[in-house]
Design a protein around this motif. Sequence first.
Motif, PDB file in Angstrom:
ATOM      1  N   GLU A 187       1.079  -1.503  -0.047  1.00  0.00           N
ATOM      2  CA  GLU A 187      -0.076  -0.042  -0.324  1.00  0.00           C
ATOM      3  C   GLU A 187       1.131   1.100  -0.216  1.00  0.00           C
ATOM      4  O   GLU A 187       1.777   0.865   0.515  1.00  0.00           O
ATOM      5  CB  GLU A 187      -1.256   0.037   1.177  1.00  0.00           C
ATOM      6  CG  GLU A 187      -0.368   0.759   2.385  1.00  0.00           C
ATOM      7  CD  GLU A 187      -1.435   0.843   3.691  1.00  0.00           C
ATOM      8  OE1 GLU A 187      -2.654   1.019   2.759  1.00  0.00           O
ATOM      9  OE2 GLU A 187      -1.250   0.406   4.835  1.00  0.00           O
ATOM     10  N   ILE A 188       0.136   1.923  -0.332  1.00  0.00           N
ATOM     11  CA  ILE A 188       1.198   3.627  -0.507  1.00  0.00           C
ATOM     12  C   ILE A 188       0.520   4.207   1.208  1.00  0.00           C
ATOM     13  O   ILE A 188      -1.188   4.667   1.351  1.00  0.00           O
ATOM     14  CB  ILE A 188       0.252   4.257  -1.426  1.00  0.00           C
ATOM     15  CG1 ILE A 188       1.416   4.475  -2.585  1.00  0.00           C
ATOM     16  CG2 ILE A 188       1.587   6.147  -1.263  1.00  0.00           C
ATOM     17  CD1 ILE A 188       1.347   4.630  -4.299  1.00  0.00           C
ATOM     18  N   PHE A 189       0.857   4.613   1.676  1.00  0.00           N
ATOM     19  CA  PHE A 189       0.594   5.208   2.936  1.00  0.00           C
ATOM     20  C   PHE A 189       1.375   7.002   3.852  1.00  0.00           C
ATOM     21  O   PHE A 189       2.394   7.055   3.194  1.00  0.00           O
ATOM     22  CB  PHE A 189       1.462   3.996   4.248  1.00  0.00           C
ATOM     23  CG  PHE A 189       1.549   4.377   6.000  1.00  0.00           C
ATOM     24  CD1 PHE A 189       1.928   5.093   6.763  1.00  0.00           C
ATOM     25  CD2 PHE A 189       0.363   4.228   6.106  1.00  0.00           C
ATOM     26  CE1 PHE A 189       1.724   4.964   7.958  1.00  0.00           C
ATOM     27  CE2 PHE A 189      -1.350   4.439   7.452  1.00  0.00           C
ATOM     28  CZ  PHE A 189       0.234   5.215   7.829  1.00  0.00           C
ATOM     29  N   GLY A 190       0.487   7.636   3.531  1.00  0.00           N
ATOM     30  CA  GLY A 190       0.495   8.615   3.480  1.00  0.00           C
ATOM     31  C   GLY A 190       0.960   9.040   5.294  1.00  0.00           C
ATOM     32  O   GLY A 190       0.338   8.790   5.712  1.00  0.00           O
ATOM     33  N   ILE A 191       2.400  10.072   5.612  1.00  0.00           N
ATOM     34  CA  ILE A 191       1.920  10.564   6.534  1.00  0.00           C
ATOM     35  C   ILE A 191       2.576  11.928   6.036  1.00  0.00           C
ATOM     36  O   ILE A 191       2.959  12.842   5.125  1.00  0.00           O
ATOM     37  CB  ILE A 191       3.710   9.937   7.546  1.00  0.00           C
ATOM     38  CG1 ILE A 191       3.610   8.975   7.230  1.00  0.00           C
ATOM     39  CG2 ILE A 191       3.777  10.864   8.851  1.00  0.00           C
ATOM     40  CD1 ILE A 191       5.029   7.932   8.130  1.00  0.00           C
ATOM     41  N   VAL A 192       1.472  13.090   7.842  1.00  0.00           N
ATOM     42  CA  VAL A 192       1.322  14.497   7.415  1.00  0.00           C
ATOM     43  C   VAL A 192       1.169  14.576   8.453  1.00  0.00           C
ATOM     44  O   VAL A 192       0.853  14.249   9.470  1.00  0.00           O
ATOM     45  CB  VAL A 192       0.450  15.124   5.821  1.00  0.00           C
ATOM     46  CG1 VAL A 192       0.317  13.787   4.717  1.00  0.00           C
ATOM     47  CG2 VAL A 192      -0.744  14.010   6.792  1.00  0.00           C
ATOM     48  N   GLY A 193       1.361  16.662   8.679  1.00  0.00           N
ATOM     49  CA  GLY A 193       1.381  17.008   9.522  1.00  0.00           C
ATOM     50  C   GLY A 193       1.982  18.063   9.538  1.00  0.00           C
ATOM     51  O   GLY A 193       2.921  19.144   8.940  1.00  0.00           O
ATOM     52  N   PRO A 194       1.701  18.744  10.116  1.00  0.00           N
ATOM     53  CA  PRO A 194       2.312  20.368  10.296  1.00  0.00           C
ATOM     54  C   PRO A 194       3.699  20.562  10.539  1.00  0.00           C
ATOM     55  O   PRO A 194       4.462  19.401  10.671  1.00  0.00           O
ATOM     56  CB  PRO A 194       1.604  21.700  11.255  1.00  0.00           C
ATOM     57  CG  PRO A 194       0.526  20.467  11.526  1.00  0.00           C
ATOM     58  CD  PRO A 194       0.662  19.151  11.396  1.00  0.00           C
ATOM     59  N   ASN A 195       5.017  21.536  10.676  1.00  0.00           N
ATOM     60  CA  ASN A 195       5.831  21.493  10.868  1.00  0.00           C
ATOM     61  C   ASN A 195       6.056  21.060  11.646  1.00  0.00           C
ATOM     62  O   ASN A 195       5.872  21.258  13.384  1.00  0.00           O
ATOM     63  CB  ASN A 195       6.872  22.525  10.342  1.00  0.00           C
ATOM     64  CG  ASN A 195       6.990  22.743   8.881  1.00  0.00           C
ATOM     65  OD1 ASN A 195       7.160  21.723   8.560  1.00  0.00           O
ATOM     66  ND2 ASN A 195       6.934  24.017   8.657  1.00  0.00           N
ATOM     67  N   GLY A 196       7.526  19.481  12.605  1.00  0.00           N
ATOM     68  CA  GLY A 196       7.755  20.181  13.919  1.00  0.00           C
ATOM     69  C   GLY A 196       6.332  18.812  14.426  1.00  0.00           C
ATOM     70  O   GLY A 196       6.844  18.852  15.703  1.00  0.00           O
ATOM     71  N   ALA A 197       5.903  17.996  13.434  1.00  0.00           N
ATOM     72  CA  ALA A 197       5.039  17.047  13.889  1.00  0.00           C
ATOM     73  C   ALA A 197       5.400  16.012  14.454  1.00  0.00           C
ATOM     74  O   ALA A 197       4.847  15.180  15.217  1.00  0.00           O
ATOM     75  CB  ALA A 197       4.050  16.791  13.124  1.00  0.00           C
ATOM     76  N   GLY A 198       6.624  16.075  14.144  1.00  0.00           N
ATOM     77  CA  GLY A 198       7.501  13.879  14.216  1.00  0.00           C
ATOM     78  C   GLY A 198       7.431  13.407  13.078  1.00  0.00           C
ATOM     79  O   GLY A 198       7.504  12.001  13.468  1.00  0.00           O
ATOM     80  N   LYS A 199       7.025  13.906  11.492  1.00  0.00           N
ATOM     81  CA  LYS A 199       6.853  13.261  10.610  1.00  0.00           C
ATOM     82  C   LYS A 199       8.573  12.757  10.421  1.00  0.00           C
ATOM     83  O   LYS A 199       8.322  11.159  10.326  1.00  0.00           O
ATOM     84  CB  LYS A 199       6.406  13.712   9.726  1.00  0.00           C
ATOM     85  CG  LYS A 199       5.967  14.379   9.331  1.00  0.00           C
ATOM     86  CD  LYS A 199       4.943  14.502   8.503  1.00  0.00           C
ATOM     87  CE  LYS A 199       5.202  15.930   8.265  1.00  0.00           C
ATOM     88  NZ  LYS A 199       5.421  17.177   8.457  1.00  0.00           N
ATOM     89  N   THR A 200       9.446  13.090  10.310  1.00  0.00           N
ATOM     90  CA  THR A 200      10.798  12.795  10.465  1.00  0.00           C
ATOM     91  C   THR A 200      11.462  12.277  11.357  1.00  0.00           C
ATOM     92  O   THR A 200      12.439  10.884  11.226  1.00  0.00           O
ATOM     93  CB  THR A 200      11.917  14.051   9.494  1.00  0.00           C
ATOM     94  OG1 THR A 200      11.627  14.982   8.519  1.00  0.00           O
ATOM     95  CG2 THR A 200      12.775  13.639   9.425  1.00  0.00           C
ATOM     96  N   THR A 201      11.427  12.468  12.472  1.00  0.00           N
ATOM     97  CA  THR A 201      11.362  11.837  13.955  1.00  0.00           C
ATOM     98  C   THR A 201      10.814  10.163  13.631  1.00  0.00           C
ATOM     99  O   THR A 201      11.393   9.451  13.625  1.00  0.00           O
ATOM    100  CB  THR A 201      10.739  12.094  15.033  1.00  0.00           C
ATOM    101  OG1 THR A 201      11.377  13.601  14.949  1.00  0.00           O
ATOM    102  CG2 THR A 201      11.259  11.547  16.581  1.00  0.00           C
ATOM    103  N   LEU A 202       9.806  10.284  12.626  1.00  0.00           N
ATOM    104  CA  LEU A 202       8.867   8.955  12.672  1.00  0.00           C
ATOM    105  C   LEU A 202      10.328   7.739  11.440  1.00  0.00           C
ATOM    106  O   LEU A 202      10.602   7.244  11.862  1.00  0.00           O
ATOM    107  CB  LEU A 202       7.675   8.571  12.613  1.00  0.00           C
ATOM    108  CG  LEU A 202       7.149   7.803  12.725  1.00  0.00           C
ATOM    109  CD1 LEU A 202       7.072   6.241  13.847  1.00  0.00           C
ATOM    110  CD2 LEU A 202       5.491   7.699  12.250  1.00  0.00           C
TER     111      LEU A 202
END
Lengths: 316, 285, 239
Positions: free
Chosen positions: C30-45
Amino acid sequence: MKFRNFPIHLGLIHLSLAISLFFLISLGWFLPTYIYRYFTIAFMFSCLALSWDILGGYSGYLSFGHMSFFGVGAYTTAILLTTLGISPLITVPLGAFISGLLGVVSLSVFIRLEEAYFAIATLALNFSLQSLATVLEITGGARGISTPLLPFSPITLYIIFLSSFLVITMVLLSMRYKIENSRIGYAMLALREDKTVAECLGINTLRMKLIAMFISCFFTGLVGSMYPLFATFIDPTIGFSVDWSVLLVVMCICGGTGIWWGPLLGAFILHSVRELFTYTLPIPQLSLAIIGITFVILILFFPQGIGGQIAYKRRS
Amino acid sequence: MLPLFLTLIITGISLGALYSIVALGFSVVWGTAEIVNTSLSSVAVLSSYISFWSFTLFGESFLLLTPFIVLFSAVVNLLLSIYLDSVLTRMPPLYSLMAYFGLGYTFQGIIAYVWGVRQRTIIMPLLDVVVFLGVPLKFFIVIGVMILFFVAFWLFLVRTKPGLAIRAVSQNKKGALVSGINVKRTYMLAQFLAGIGAGVSGVFISFIYSFSPATASLWIAYMFLIVVVGGLGSVLGSAVAGILLGLIQTVTSYIMPSLWADVIVYVVLIGVLLVLPKGIGELIS
Amino acid sequence: MEIIKGEKVCVNFGGLSALKDIDFYVKPKEIFGIVGPNGAGKTTLINTITGLVEISSGRLFFKGKDITRMRPHEISRLGIARTYQLVRPFLRLTTLQNVMVGALYGKSNIHNLDEAISVAEKYIEFVGLQKKKNDLALNLNEVERKRLELARALATNPEVLLLDEVAAGSTHAEMKEIMEIVSELRESGLTICMVEHVMKMIMALADRIMVLHLGMKIAEGSPEKISNNKEVIKVYLGE
């Protein structure tokens, strides 16, 4: 192999070195002692520079205190020989091994440090060992240790060590050439460019760094262990010479780090320059200034070194 | 017993003061421009030798020349750094460490050529007058100068516009640029101030302690220790760390042979680097 | 079974909580999207999945295997590859050499140099960089570097590809190309996690989306469900 353009072929180098050695030996005893001394020291520095670069050029960790490992080897031989009478045939490999071990231990301890901090930590290690050797009884303190002269004439002695250092140089060159042309060579290039990305591409960077460190320190210690045998003397200012530590860095940067023949070129160039200034100019102190300026110019204009310029030109 | 102990403390603080002054400049340049100016200790030693030379020419009245000696050091450092930094700021800090290291060597070589390698010092009986607790006047002068220097520096950083620029650039280069701060000029200012620190320190070294070209190399490790322990770019940190270093050195040299003191200093440096790979500054932020 | 699963993943830096109790899963292919405002922790995840950042508490699984404490190179060998928000090619190596590193290591783990070369050339062609094959990465522009990084990641023969803001700074045309490539990759059997800011692209591509805010998961579901979620709208538009 297709994409690493080497302007100089390994076999050619081995051949020329072997031929030169042959001539030196056969002409031997007719050439002035100075020539032998020059080449012996030049090849000694070549070994030191080539082994330094196994760490610096491949893993990207620039050691500013590499003489720590030279000194450990040198004192191992000196102490074991004079106090316990153990034969150099044992002390030399033993000294090399202990240096290698010390290297691995030091790296495990310094590994988290960023480049500049790592450089200083190795420098601090060098200074500590130098101070330690000066205060301890067993290392003879500031007076150092005198080792017995081997039962050979001066020229014979030089020839023996010249040949040894030359052989070690050839071993190091072959090792480096093979690495650069292999799968591991690519891993080391990646490691040097960006450690984090290399790790995320599946390269076990920790193991590679430790192996590079061990090999680098092993060979440095090997040469160190041999030094007292022909110099008949070792003390903290020579064995743990910070000046030589920095000189090694300059040699490798001058010749080109990360290139299999780079440090060899750098060692010969810098050693020749130093000898030139020592014997032609009656102002030895200026040699320090010359090295200093060379360092500055290299960093500013030729950070990849002479070898780097050549390799780079070939590629584009 | 107690008076002796106090004497050690005061001389230790005085030695630490000299370390701090050079280290502060080193720390601020590193924190602001990301340039590791390892030649500062050599600049300090150069100013010591110039002071010594002035003393041989003019005797005790050379003290009148000290502002010029300090200015000279600052200008030399500034001019060289303008040239070097134009290339080095585009490279990782390790390159600046190496380039300035080479520059320092060059200074040392020139010094050795002109004045030789023997240890030198200036003796001025006037300053050796014992004032308090068996400690000569000169040590108190150094401590006084250090206090003045640090207070002036700190006031400069917090109360003046250029000082504010330095703090801004140290914290956030891009932000400072966007705010209209001339970053290059700020670098130059930091280097100039560092040169002043080196000059001041060097002048005082010349008549309080003995020095030789080798002193410069020795002090590089001390500068690093102070930056690592005190925190990059921290005024208070440099002061505290420098004083601590001076104290530890002086006290241990008294108890055991001075070379052991050296070993301890280096071991401490390695130790601190291990526990705090980025120095105490990391702990604070 | 989920190909990636995270149970109550928490990441603390000093006193700061970067990720708090994140429960999530990714289905194979599947294509799973991770979104959120800046500083949300996306890259950390992403960093925790690849092993670059230590998980303070919680667990992470890949195909049922616990990878919580694994080192990045081990995780790469298992078949997880990634690209970076700010591109990180090996600058002093050529395009070909860059991609070869991927082919020689990662999950593909090729030992023969010639084989690695042909594999690398295949992926270089896939991303359209054949003309720049022997150019130093140093000399490539931003867009070309992004493609290089993608080729390098693909050369490791991964099962899961983590894309960190791959569309950032792209023109309309470039975005279309990226969308085509991502769809093609999914067709070929790859599972893809995309961290994205460009909502249009994520909405069009993703099967499921997870929304992060200040280190916490605030919503999860299909693109439609997410776009109608009140919390999400509030977070993106502000109070």
